[in-house]
Write a protein that holds these residues in place. Structure first.
Motif, PDB file in Angstrom:
ATOM      1  N   UNK A   1       0.823  -1.204   0.000  1.00 45.03           N
ATOM      2  CA  UNK A   1       0.000   0.000   0.000  1.00 45.03           C
ATOM      3  C   UNK A   1       0.860   1.258   0.000  1.00 45.03           C
ATOM      4  N   UNK A   2       1.973   1.214   0.732  1.00 49.60           N
ATOM      5  CA  UNK A   2       2.836   2.386   0.826  1.00 49.60           C
ATOM      6  C   UNK A   2       3.514   2.715  -0.504  1.00 49.60           C
ATOM      7  N   UNK A   3       3.592   1.749  -1.413  1.00 48.34           N
ATOM      8  CA  UNK A   3       4.258   1.985  -2.687  1.00 48.34           C
ATOM      9  C   UNK A   3       3.340   2.433  -3.813  1.00 48.34           C
ATOM     10  N   UNK A   4       2.045   2.504  -3.546  1.00 48.55           N
ATOM     11  CA  UNK A   4       1.093   2.855  -4.597  1.00 48.55           C
ATOM     12  C   UNK A   4       1.259   4.308  -5.041  1.00 48.55           C
ATOM     13  N   UNK A   5       1.509   5.214  -4.091  1.00 51.26           N
ATOM     14  CA  UNK A   5       1.611   6.637  -4.440  1.00 51.26           C
ATOM     15  C   UNK A   5       2.769   6.893  -5.405  1.00 51.26           C
TER      16      UNK A   5
END
Length: 330
Positions: free
Chosen positions: A180-184
């Motif tokens: 999730x943290x890498x989606x941005x």
């Protein structure tokens, strides 16, 4: 390296970064890999009846690679059966209307791919009213409260909206994984904003129009400032004061196309309440069907190496075949 989950994949806590042991559920977006094989594999593979089998051969190679590499205890393979019957078509008749129907040669191969998964003892997810994304989303949401982390095997950006703290998405072909943290970093918005982002920008692949004149950069700026589409629509008057090129015009379009934006959000949001054809929190690998696997291998004309790999993946190597006869080579 620290603690790992039962499948050997470490999961990390969102706050501390420290390893936490969680069981893993692998969820495969099968249609993506069937289509990829259909377009990339040479058209020289034929079954016993003369029909093409290039997509089945390519999908089998992918699936065997995945099973051999990960050795998952919990796995489900999701297929799209709702190509023209999905609930989204009732919301928007033009949904995916830009896609040509799959030719009979490919439809037959999809059926073979599903049969192959069943023969290997893998849970197959398919439904006439829900797409593969919805089935994957429903599996993620059923498994999470029971303490499972999900690994979604797909490159489809839509599926990133499902990622929680310990989940991963895996673009298998490019060997890229992200949480999730890498989606941005990939899409310019957070995981929980993906559906709103696609509602604003539209999605040409699925023939979702979005809001006219709102591109990827504009949508990312708007969601960074307002947080969600709902808040954005409540505070449209503030858009004109943002440091955003054409801000006044964007505000006008959003005001004019408010209902369209909300409709698009219905189309881009993955449903997480679809029925699943397995009991329990996560799909477990079941017993293989040696006779079915043997019949498929013969019909599809798999070579000796693929047959051996199938037999090993099915847990049949070294098994007493007196009780379970099969013509697979030893």
């Amino acid at each position: 390296m620290g603690a790992v989950n039962p499948e050997g994949v470490p999961a990390f806590g969102a706050a501390t970064g420290s390893p936490v042991a969680l069981p893993t559920l692998h969820l495969v977006d099968a249609s993506l890999y069937v289509f990829r094989a259909w377009h990339s594999m040479p058209d020289e593979f034929r079954d016993a009846h003369g029909w093409p089998t290039n997509a089945v051969h390519g999908f089998a190679r992918f699936l065997l690679d995945l099973l051999e590499r990960e050795r998952p205890r919990h796995i489900a393979i999701a297929f799209d059966e709702a190509l023209d019957s999905c609930f989204r078509h009732r919301l928007y008749a033009a949904y995916k209307a830009n896609r040509e129907p799959a030719p009979e040669e490919l439809r037959r191969q999809f059926a073979h791919c599903k049969a192959l998964c069943v023969a290997l003892g893998l849970a197959v997810l398919a439904h006439h009213d829900y797409e593969a994304d919805d089935l994957i989303g429903s599996a993620v949401h059923r498994a999470r409260p029971a303490g499972y982390r999900s690994v979604i095997v797909s490159a489809d950006k839509d599926l990133s909206q499902l990622l929680g703290d310990h989940d991963e998405q895996w673009d298998y072909a490019r060997a890229q994984r992200w949480g999730a943290a890498g989606v941005k970093a990939r899409h310019g918005v957070h995981a929980h904003q993906i559906a709103d982002y696609l509602a604003l920008t539209g999605d040409a692949v699925d023939n979702i129009p979005g809001v006219g004149g709102v591109g990827a950069k504009t949508a990312a700026v708007l969601l960074a400032h307002f947080g969600s589409l709902d808040v954005l629509l409540e505070r449209i008057d503030e858009i004109a004061f943002l440091r955003l090129r054409g801000a006044a015009q964007v505000a006008i379009r959003l005001r004019e196309q408010r209902d369209l934006a909300l409709l698009c959000r219905q189309l881009t949001t993955i449903a997480c309440d679809a029925p699943l054809d397995y009991d329990g929190a996560a799909a477990s690998r079941g017993e293989a069907d040696p006779e079915m696997l043997d019949a498929l291998a013969t019909t599809l004309r798999f070579g000796p190496m693929t047959r051996r790999r199938l037999r090993t993946a099915a847990g049949l190597e070294g098994r007493d075949d007196a009780a379970h006869p099969s013509s697979f080579p030893a």
